[in-house]
Structures are given as structure tokens and as C-alpha cells.
Design an enzyme around this catalytic site. Structure first.
Site, PDB file in Angstrom:
ATOM      1  CD  GLN A  95      58.408  44.264   4.259  1.00  0.00           C
ATOM      2  OE1 GLN A  95      59.965  44.734   4.749  1.00  0.00           O
ATOM      3  NE2 GLN A  95      58.571  43.057   4.033  1.00  0.00           N
ATOM      4  CG  PHE A 105      52.533  34.284   8.027  1.00  0.00           C
ATOM      5  CD1 PHE A 105      53.083  33.819   8.751  1.00  0.00           C
ATOM      6  CD2 PHE A 105      52.696  32.965   7.002  1.00  0.00           C
ATOM      7  CE1 PHE A 105      53.294  33.139   9.396  1.00  0.00           C
ATOM      8  CE2 PHE A 105      53.233  31.541   7.095  1.00  0.00           C
ATOM      9  CZ  PHE A 105      53.394  32.094   8.530  1.00  0.00           C
ATOM     10  CG  ASP A 125      49.815  29.688  16.091  1.00  0.00           C
ATOM     11  OD1 ASP A 125      50.226  29.431  15.302  1.00  0.00           O
ATOM     12  OD2 ASP A 125      49.668  29.037  17.583  1.00  0.00           O
ATOM     13  CB  CYS A 166      62.852  37.562   6.350  1.00  0.00           C
ATOM     14  SG  CYS A 166      61.935  37.696   7.988  1.00  0.00           S
TER      15      CYS A 166
END
Length: 450
Positions: free
Chosen positions: A283, A312, A360, A407
Site C-alpha cells: 500500500q 488475497f 487461484d 480498491c
């Protein structure tokens, strides 16, 4: 909750728009409102104009950048009648550099724009409103960026090296020495960088430069040809003066010039240090990042006996603080190199109750061995595409609480609709002002079983 009108309207088509608006044409416009990306909106001859650098109520002269059917992209070149809230941007490059697009708008109004954007997306795509709107998480207006990518291009005809940032809506490079949004150590690096690069023997071999600051400052130089010893010595001396590590990126992965050098950042509240390498996602805003982690954990209300799933997970930005407070964290990331560094970060910080896996996450969670046994809570921090496939199976994990860090408000809204369909209620939501002076919106949402 009922669906709300976003307020964005398009003019009906008509004969006046039958001819394409030429690029470069100047047009006088009266701005009605702001779009979600911070551009002014005007309506002329059946077309909707999106005008960068313009504010509601202003009379401006704009130049056309692009046109397609009923939509015209333009840039305000003269403000004939200014809005009372217009500011004089502190940066001389505002309006040219593509990095900061809202310096002419007060920070309070920037926050209000981002809040409206989030609310509109949730209403439009999920038909939902949180039970509680939470105040924005904010840091400093300027001096917040701890990493930046510097564009470099050799002009063959002029035999000159352009160094700076990409221009707004263009691949042109705006020559910049002072960048007010960089943290102070990187500002001093940036001021001296163009002169250094123009003394390189083969400037055409420079691809780009990246600057980093955390537990150390660093300069990464991407080069397409081997560097000579004279140039290497110049770079080393420059970095020594500015107390920065030198990283070189030729063929293969970026490597530090000095063995053993490493980059990292701290999460002080949890007494954690996370190591990373150039190319890893970190970030950009240290203060807002730490406040974001603190808010996420506060909303999740982790209990000592909880088992938490972090999807994630990256380098462990949320997983490692969570591991300080719960029985077990299962953390999953798609990039194997990031998983390896996250494991290293856990070991370096003495954490044995967090387990990292590569997977994935566009595939069903049920197919993964780590998805068994169930979870008390789930945290997601996906890329802009969101986490639709993962979200579709959240209820099957047994989680009572879900914290979603986003985001992209559009994909957050899409995924929110799926969570509501599974029986979760949107309890809280709010924006994270990770990128002041831009229209980029980051957000956080809390879902709980109804």
C-alpha cells in the site's frame, strides 16, 4: 433499501451531434456537476462532456481530448467564472501531470466526492445501503506516497532524457523535480534524480526508475543494457549521499546492489515488520494502511479462539496482525513469490499460527484443502476485479463476519449483492483516503449474518 438515482444523465441524441467533434477543438461550457472520477460534466448539443480540471457552476473554455458518439473528453484550459470552492493548486504541474487530478478541489470536497461514489455504486449495483456510514479514514493531504514509478524516455532527435511523470490522458512525460505527494525522503531523491540520470553514459538504456521508502529508502533502476562501471559508481555514490539502497533490474528479477539489503515496512501497533521486494504490492500510504488494518480488525472483532480466513493476503498485511489476536489464520494469495515472502515474514516475527497457501482465487474455494474445517470470519482484499468467485462461496465457510477491503467500488457493489443474496447484511461501510488529491476510491465494508 430502494435503488437510488445516481444523478448522472446523458443528453438525448439529435441532429446537432451528427458530426464528430474534432480533437483540439475549444468549447465554452457551463459545468453542472462532478463525475465519479472528479471531472466536471457539461451538456452541449446532445453530447455529454467530461472536463478535467473543472468544478460545478464554473464557466470554462475546454479543449477536446477525445470524442466518441455522445461523449466528449476534454480539459479545462481557461476558467472564465470560477467556483467559490476552487483552490490554487500548490503544485506547479497540476493539470499537466496525470498523478494528481484534484488539487483544485478542497480535501473535504474530495472526501465527499469519494463518499458519494461509494454510495452510488452500492445503490446502483447492489440496491443496498449500510446500516452505518463510518467516517473516512484519512492521513495527510500531501507527503504520503512511499513509492513512485518515474517515467524515463530518451528523445532521439533532441538527444535529451525526459524524466518525470506521465501527463494526464497522454503518454507524454511531464518533467518534474518536486513532487509534493511523495514522503519527504523521496522528495529529496526526486529533486536530484534527473541530473543524475542525464549524466549516465547510455541514457537510452534506462527503462524506468522506482523509488521506495519504509524501513529504508531505495532506488530501483530498470536498464535494458548492461551498465558500465562508471555509471554504477555514479549510482552508488548518489545512493550513498541520499542514504538509499540501490537496486538494479536488468534481466531476471530486481536485485540489490549490496548483498543482504532488504526493504520493509512496519506495523507499529502490532510490533511487526514486513519485508518486500520491488514488484511486490505494498500500500502506497503508510499512515492510512496502518489505520486500515486497525479498523478492519476492530470491525472483525476477532476472539482468541477464532479461526480466520484471509483471501488475497499478499505479504501478510492483515494476516500477521490477525495472528496476534486469534487461534489460527489461513491466508491465501495467487502469486507464489508473495506467499513465500509472507511465510518468511511470519517466521521473522515469530508467528506460528498463520498458514499461507498459493491458490487461484478465481476457482471454487471448496476445491481447496485449506478451505475445510470452517471459519469464524473472513477478510478479503482483492484487486480491482473483485472477488466474485470467492464471495459466491463465503456462506459455505460458516463465517459470521466478513470484512471486505476494496480498491474498486463497482466490484465491491457487485460482490455485496452476492453476499446479501447469501443472507449477510451490510452493517458498516466507509471510504479509505489512500490517495489524496486523486479521485481513486478505496473502501471497507462489514457484513454479518442477519
Amino acid at each position: 433499501m430502494s435503488r437510488r438515482n445516481s444523478g448522472l444523465r446523458f443528453q438525448p441524441s439529435g441532429g446537432a451531434r451528427s458530426q464528430q467533434v474534432p480533437v483540439g477543438k475549444k468549447q465554452r461550457l457551463v459545468i453542472e456537476r462532478l463525475s465519479n472520477d472528479g471531472r466536471g460534466i457539461a451538456f452541449v448539443d446532445g453530447r455529454t462532456w467530461f472536463v478535467s480540471g473543472a468544478l460545478p457552476g464554473e464557466d470554462v473554455e475546454a479543449r477536446v481530448l477525445a470524442a466518441r458518439s455522445q461523449v466528449v473528453d476534454a480539459r479545462a484550459e481557461r476558467v472564465l467564472s470560477a467556483s467559490p470552492m476552487r483552490l490554487v493548486p500548490p503544485c506547479a504541474h497540476a493539470g499537466q501531470c496525470g498523478g494528481c487530478t484534484l488539487q483544485h478541489l478542497p480535501h473535504t470536497e474530495q472526501l465527499a466526492l469519494k463518499q458519494r461514489t461509494l454510495a452510488e455504486q452500492l445503490a446502483r449495483f447492489a440496491d443496498v445501503e449500510p446500516q452505518e456510514w463510518v467516517a473516512p479514514l484519512v492521513g495527510t493531504d500531501f507527503g504520503y506516497r512511499r513509492r513512485a514509478r518515474i517515467a524515463v524516455r530518451w528523445d532521439v532527435k533532441a538527444r535529451h532524457l525526459d524524466v518525470g511523470f506521465r501527463a494526464a490522458s497522454s503518454q507524454a512525460i511531464v518533467g518534474i523535480k518536486d513532487c509534493l505527494v511523495l514522503v519527504q525522503p523521496l522528495q529529496s531523491l526526486m529533486r536530484a534524480l534527473p541530473d543524475l540520470l542525464r549524466r549516465v553514459e547510455k541514457p537510452q538504456a534506462i527503462g524506468h526508475v522506482e523509488l521506495f521508502h519504509g524501513t529504508a529508502s531505495a532506488l530501483l533502476l530498470r536498464h535494458t543494457q548492461p551498465l558500465g562501471e562508471v555509471d554504477l559508481q555514479r549510482l552508488r555514490e548518489f545512493c550513498a549521499v541520499h542514504q538509499a539502497q540501490l537496486w538494479l533490474h536488468g534481466d531476471g528479477e530486481p536485485q540489490p546492489d549490496q548483498p543482504g539489503a532488504h526493504l520493509g515496512y512496519r506495523l507499529a501497533r502490532w510490533n511487526l515488520e514486513l519485508e518486500y521486494r520491488p514488484g511486490d504490492f505494498v500500500q502506497v500510504n503508510a499512515a492510512v494502511n496502518e489505520a486500515m488494518v486497525e479498523q478492519a480488525l476492530d470491525w472483525m472483532n476477532p476472539q482468541p479462539g477464532d479461526r480466520v480466513l484471509d483471501l488475497f493476503c499478499g505479504l501478510g498485511n492483515f494476516a500477521l496482525p490477525l495472528a496476534r489476536q486469534v487461534r489460527e489464520v489461513v491466508a491465501v494469495e495467487g502469486v507464489d513469490a508473495m506467499v513465500q515472502r509472507a511465510r518468511g515474514n511470519a517466521a521473522a516475527n515469530g508467528l506460528e499460527n498463520v498458514h499461507f497457501f498459493q491458490a487461484d482465487l478465481s476457482n471454487p474455494l471448496a476445491d481447496a484443502s485449506w478451505a475445510g474445517q470452517g471459519f469464524d470470519a473472513v477478510l478479503l482484499d482483492p484487486p480491482r476485479d473483485g472477488a466474485f468467485e470467492a464471495v459466491r462461496q463465503i456462506a459455505a465457510t460458516g463465517a459470521k463476519r466478513v470484512v471486505y477491503v476494496s480498491c474498486n467500488p463497482a466490484t465491491l457493489a457487485r460482490d455485496s449483492a452476492e453476499l446479501v443474496k447469501q443472507g449477510y447484511q451490510l452493517k458498516k461501510a466507509g471510504i479509505l483516503d489512500m490517495f489524496p488529491q486523486t479521485a481513486h476510491v478505496e473502501a471497507m465494508a462489514l457484513f454479518e449474518v442477519g
